[in-house]
Design a protein around this motif. Structure first.
Motif, PDB file in Angstrom:
ATOM      1  N   GLY A 113       0.865  -1.337   0.063  1.00  0.00           N
ATOM      2  CA  GLY A 113       0.030   0.184   0.162  1.00  0.00           C
ATOM      3  C   GLY A 113       0.875   1.519  -0.063  1.00  0.00           C
ATOM      4  N   ALA A 114       1.566   1.380   0.984  1.00  0.00           N
ATOM      5  CA  ALA A 114       2.618   2.498   0.863  1.00  0.00           C
ATOM      6  C   ALA A 114       3.463   2.718  -0.555  1.00  0.00           C
ATOM      7  CB  ALA A 114       3.831   2.202   1.971  1.00  0.00           C
ATOM      8  N   ALA A 115       3.818   1.331  -1.141  1.00  0.00           N
ATOM      9  CA  ALA A 115       4.374   1.597  -2.556  1.00  0.00           C
ATOM     10  C   ALA A 115       3.690   2.291  -3.242  1.00  0.00           C
ATOM     11  CB  ALA A 115       4.896   0.358  -3.020  1.00  0.00           C
ATOM     12  N   ALA A 116       2.341   1.732  -3.492  1.00  0.00           N
ATOM     13  CA  ALA A 116       1.509   2.557  -4.535  1.00  0.00           C
ATOM     14  C   ALA A 116       1.073   3.962  -4.003  1.00  0.00           C
ATOM     15  CB  ALA A 116      -0.113   1.670  -4.231  1.00  0.00           C
ATOM     16  N   GLY A 117       0.913   4.267  -2.885  1.00  0.00           N
ATOM     17  CA  GLY A 117       0.696   5.745  -2.420  1.00  0.00           C
ATOM     18  C   GLY A 117       2.145   6.638  -2.596  1.00  0.00           C
ATOM     19  N   LEU A 118       3.093   6.120  -2.510  1.00  0.00           N
ATOM     20  CA  LEU A 118       4.390   6.912  -2.712  1.00  0.00           C
ATOM     21  C   LEU A 118       4.563   6.999  -4.376  1.00  0.00           C
ATOM     22  CD1 LEU A 118       6.826   5.171  -0.271  1.00  0.00           C
ATOM     23  CD2 LEU A 118       6.091   7.459  -0.134  1.00  0.00           C
ATOM     24  N   GLY A 119       4.271   5.995  -5.144  1.00  0.00           N
ATOM     25  CA  GLY A 119       4.231   6.226  -6.412  1.00  0.00           C
ATOM     26  C   GLY A 119       3.535   7.090  -6.825  1.00  0.00           C
ATOM     27  N   GLY A 152       2.930  13.951  -0.040  1.00  0.00           N
ATOM     28  CA  GLY A 152       3.543  12.381  -0.376  1.00  0.00           C
ATOM     29  C   GLY A 152       3.298  11.219   0.711  1.00  0.00           C
ATOM     30  N   LEU A 153       3.589  11.694   1.764  1.00  0.00           N
ATOM     31  CA  LEU A 153       3.506  10.656   2.774  1.00  0.00           C
ATOM     32  C   LEU A 153       2.108  10.384   3.196  1.00  0.00           C
ATOM     33  CD1 LEU A 153       6.432  11.570   5.199  1.00  0.00           C
ATOM     34  CD2 LEU A 153       6.191   9.737   3.710  1.00  0.00           C
ATOM     35  N   MET A 154       1.077  11.705   3.069  1.00  0.00           N
ATOM     36  CA  MET A 154      -0.141  11.159   3.244  1.00  0.00           C
ATOM     37  C   MET A 154      -0.838  10.057   2.369  1.00  0.00           C
ATOM     38  SD  MET A 154      -3.259  11.813   1.986  1.00  0.00           S
ATOM     39  CE  MET A 154      -3.129  13.204   0.831  1.00  0.00           C
ATOM     40  N   HIS A 155      -0.300  10.252   1.094  1.00  0.00           N
ATOM     41  CA  HIS A 155      -0.828   9.421   0.075  1.00  0.00           C
ATOM     42  C   HIS A 155      -0.318   7.750   0.245  1.00  0.00           C
ATOM     43  CE1 HIS A 155      -2.850  11.686  -2.984  1.00  0.00           C
ATOM     44  NE2 HIS A 155      -2.056  12.490  -2.851  1.00  0.00           N
ATOM     45  N   ALA A 156       0.895   7.754   0.903  1.00  0.00           N
ATOM     46  CA  ALA A 156       1.323   6.308   1.166  1.00  0.00           C
ATOM     47  C   ALA A 156       0.672   6.101   2.605  1.00  0.00           C
ATOM     48  CB  ALA A 156       3.012   6.542   1.778  1.00  0.00           C
ATOM     49  N   CYS A 157       0.327   6.782   3.383  1.00  0.00           N
ATOM     50  CA  CYS A 157      -0.293   6.348   4.664  1.00  0.00           C
ATOM     51  C   CYS A 157      -1.592   5.833   4.415  1.00  0.00           C
ATOM     52  CB  CYS A 157      -0.280   7.450   5.723  1.00  0.00           C
ATOM     53  SG  CYS A 157       1.373   7.802   6.335  1.00  0.00           S
ATOM     54  N   ALA A 158      -2.101   6.661   3.554  1.00  0.00           N
ATOM     55  CA  ALA A 158      -3.804   6.369   3.425  1.00  0.00           C
ATOM     56  C   ALA A 158      -4.032   4.959   2.612  1.00  0.00           C
ATOM     57  CB  ALA A 158      -4.252   7.541   2.580  1.00  0.00           C
ATOM     58  N   THR A 159      -3.168   4.741   1.621  1.00  0.00           N
ATOM     59  CA  THR A 159      -3.030   3.448   1.018  1.00  0.00           C
ATOM     60  C   THR A 159      -2.517   2.206   1.847  1.00  0.00           C
ATOM     61  OG1 THR A 159      -2.644   4.848  -1.019  1.00  0.00           O
ATOM     62  CG2 THR A 159      -2.717   2.527  -1.369  1.00  0.00           C
ATOM     63  N   SER A 160      -1.526   2.622   2.845  1.00  0.00           N
ATOM     64  CA  SER A 160      -1.006   1.438   3.489  1.00  0.00           C
ATOM     65  C   SER A 160      -2.153   0.913   4.539  1.00  0.00           C
ATOM     66  CB  SER A 160       0.040   1.995   4.265  1.00  0.00           C
ATOM     67  OG  SER A 160      -0.062   2.926   5.251  1.00  0.00           O
ATOM     68  N   MET A 161      -3.142   1.791   4.874  1.00  0.00           N
ATOM     69  CA  MET A 161      -4.383   1.424   5.903  1.00  0.00           C
ATOM     70  C   MET A 161      -5.281   0.346   4.758  1.00  0.00           C
ATOM     71  SD  MET A 161      -5.674   4.381   7.871  1.00  0.00           S
ATOM     72  CE  MET A 161      -6.182   5.223   6.419  1.00  0.00           C
ATOM     73  N   VAL A 162      -5.306   0.434   3.814  1.00  0.00           N
ATOM     74  CA  VAL A 162      -6.182  -0.352   3.085  1.00  0.00           C
ATOM     75  C   VAL A 162      -5.258  -1.671   2.939  1.00  0.00           C
ATOM     76  CG1 VAL A 162      -7.365  -0.858   0.924  1.00  0.00           C
ATOM     77  CG2 VAL A 162      -7.085   1.509   1.925  1.00  0.00           C
ATOM     78  N   GLY A 163      -3.867  -1.703   2.338  1.00  0.00           N
ATOM     79  CA  GLY A 163      -3.164  -2.834   2.201  1.00  0.00           C
ATOM     80  C   GLY A 163      -3.095  -3.792   3.693  1.00  0.00           C
ATOM     81  N   ALA A 164      -2.851  -2.781   4.735  1.00  0.00           N
ATOM     82  CA  ALA A 164      -2.907  -3.600   5.949  1.00  0.00           C
ATOM     83  C   ALA A 164      -4.265  -4.515   6.299  1.00  0.00           C
ATOM     84  CB  ALA A 164      -2.328  -2.720   7.194  1.00  0.00           C
ATOM     85  N   ALA A 165      -5.133  -3.656   5.990  1.00  0.00           N
ATOM     86  CA  ALA A 165      -6.404  -4.267   6.281  1.00  0.00           C
ATOM     87  C   ALA A 165      -6.835  -5.524   5.635  1.00  0.00           C
ATOM     88  CB  ALA A 165      -7.482  -3.646   6.202  1.00  0.00           C
ATOM     89  N   LEU A 166      -6.226  -5.554   4.409  1.00  0.00           N
ATOM     90  CA  LEU A 166      -6.579  -6.644   3.458  1.00  0.00           C
ATOM     91  C   LEU A 166      -5.564  -7.624   3.905  1.00  0.00           C
ATOM     92  CD1 LEU A 166      -6.738  -4.997  -0.045  1.00  0.00           C
ATOM     93  CD2 LEU A 166      -8.616  -6.203   1.005  1.00  0.00           C
ATOM     94  N   GLY A 167      -4.355  -7.565   4.219  1.00  0.00           N
ATOM     95  CA  GLY A 167      -3.665  -8.535   4.850  1.00  0.00           C
ATOM     96  C   GLY A 167      -4.075  -9.038   5.928  1.00  0.00           C
ATOM     97  N   TRP A 168      -4.651  -8.285   6.836  1.00  0.00           N
ATOM     98  CA  TRP A 168      -5.044  -8.880   8.114  1.00  0.00           C
ATOM     99  C   TRP A 168      -6.234  -9.861   7.686  1.00  0.00           C
ATOM    100  CZ3 TRP A 168     -10.182  -8.605   9.834  1.00  0.00           C
ATOM    101  CH2 TRP A 168     -10.375  -8.990  11.155  1.00  0.00           C
ATOM    102  N   ALA A 169      -7.182  -9.410   6.615  1.00  0.00           N
ATOM    103  CA  ALA A 169      -8.362 -10.551   6.470  1.00  0.00           C
ATOM    104  C   ALA A 169      -8.063 -11.560   5.630  1.00  0.00           C
ATOM    105  CB  ALA A 169      -9.156  -9.278   5.588  1.00  0.00           C
ATOM    106  N   LYS A 170      -6.727 -11.604   4.957  1.00  0.00           N
ATOM    107  CA  LYS A 170      -6.638 -12.634   4.051  1.00  0.00           C
ATOM    108  C   LYS A 170      -6.526 -13.998   4.803  1.00  0.00           C
ATOM    109  CE  LYS A 170      -3.750 -14.166   0.073  1.00  0.00           C
ATOM    110  NZ  LYS A 170      -2.507 -13.898  -0.756  1.00  0.00           N
ATOM    111  N   PHE A 171      -6.258 -14.090   5.793  1.00  0.00           N
ATOM    112  CA  PHE A 171      -5.996 -15.322   6.629  1.00  0.00           C
ATOM    113  C   PHE A 171      -6.842 -15.546   7.884  1.00  0.00           C
ATOM    114  CE2 PHE A 171      -2.201 -15.519   3.961  1.00  0.00           C
ATOM    115  CZ  PHE A 171      -2.432 -16.756   3.278  1.00  0.00           C
TER     116      PHE A 171
END
Length: 328
Positions: A113-119, A152-171
């Motif tokens: 998520g951070a990678a996508a936001g930083l890009g 720029g960091l705001m974009h990384a933080c926002a998308t990293s929240m979505v990624g972390a939530a998906l990662g938690w939900a996967k298993f």
């Protein structure tokens, strides 16, 4: 001077965001994500998500521009339309990576998520830097500092929240896991809208001059909170390793006293001190860590033979490392 600032805009937009990306990947202590997938997420944020956002913003902003005055339309477009369009656009790559066997948990989601936001932040920053080049060095420098350290960091933080939530939900086996995607997207949009809205408020509200200051004070707190959550996710990985590997030690897959080394970052970095002579230490740490992860995932997904097969394969690979040692 303007041409020089345009060139410097490329550097100022790219170098900090790439540096943040490398730092984020380095902080992923226990099982770093494949560099190719991290770059893919970064590239999507910088190109694909930007294009989708431009198209979406044009479509949604058109009726607002017709129905309101210019200042209000600008405020609504930046504070409401942009978060509604940009956050799903950035998160789209996470839905694709979610199906990857490399996407294991919340930590992985943070990184992708951070990678996508930083890009995304890199491309957006360049557009802002370039558009300010004609206003002189002073104005350009202020924009570079503010967007590099905050937006720029705001974009990384926002998308990293979505990624972390998906990662938690996967298993996860929790019934609430189905709510993770919409709720995390709403949280990302809210963070984005709060930042943009407070920054743009003086354009519309006469008493809004102090509101951008609130935004600059709030964001560091949000960043710290997310960093703490990221550290907690790393600690959960260490705990998982300590939980899963003792049984492997009992089976003879690895020495019992190595379990604690696998779970401590300092020991992992200095694996040459405790791995047996003749064993590829880096490979040994990688295989042992992945075995712990796959054991845990096998428990969460017993119906999927992939994880059972992976546990068997990784055991054999670890035993093979020891059998390949030269005779003393």
């Amino acid at each position: 001077m303007e041409l020089i600032l345009l060139f410097l805009s490329v550097v100022a937009a790219g170098v900090p965001m790439v540096s943040y990306l490398l730092l984020m990947r380095w902080l992923d202590r226990y099982e770093r994500e494949p560099l190719g997938l991290v770059i893919a997420a970064f590239a999507w944020g910088g190109v694909g998500a930007v294009l989708l956002s431009v198209i979406g913003s044009l479509i949604l902003s058109l009726p607002i521009g017709i129905a309101t005055d210019e200042k209000t339309a600008m405020f609504l477009s930046v504070s409401i339309v942009a978060p509604l369009v940009e956050e799903p656009a950035k998160a789209l790559i996470l839905l694709l990576l979610y199906r990857s066997r490399q996407f294991d948990n919340a930590t992985d989601g943070f990184v992708y998520g951070a990678a996508a936001g930083l890009g995304f932040g890199m491309s957006e920053n360049f557009l802002y830097f370039a558009s300010t080049a004609s206003q002189g060095v002073g104005a350009w420098f202020i924009v570079v500092i503010m967007r590099t350290l905050f937006t720029g960091l705001m974009h990384a933080c926002a998308t990293s929240m979505v990624g972390a939530a998906l990662g938690w939900a996967k298993f996860s086996t929790s019934p609430r896991r189905k709510l993770v995607l919409p709720l995390s997207l709403l949280a990302a949009m809210a963070m984005h809208a709060l930042w943009n809205g407070l920054a743009m408020a003086p354009m519309v509200f006469e008493a809004g001059a102090a509101l951008p200051l609130i935004s600059f004070l709030l964001f560091p707190l949000e960043f710290i909170a997310l960093f703490i959550v990221f550290q907690v996710s790393l600690m959960s990985e260490s705990s998982l390793i300590r939980r899963e590997l003792p049984e492997e030690a009992a089976l003879g897959t690895l020495p019992k006293d190595h379990v604690e080394h696998f779970s401590r970052w300092s020991a992992r970095r200095n694996h040459a001190r405790w791995t047996p002579a003749g064993v590829d230490g880096a490979r040994y740490v990688e295989l042992g860590t992945l075995l712990a992860f796959r054991r845990s995932q096998r428990t969460a997904r017993p119906e999927d033979p992939y994880y059972t097969d992976e546990v068997t394969r990784l055991r054999a690979a670890l035993q093979g490392l020891f059998s390949e040692r030269p005779e003393p």
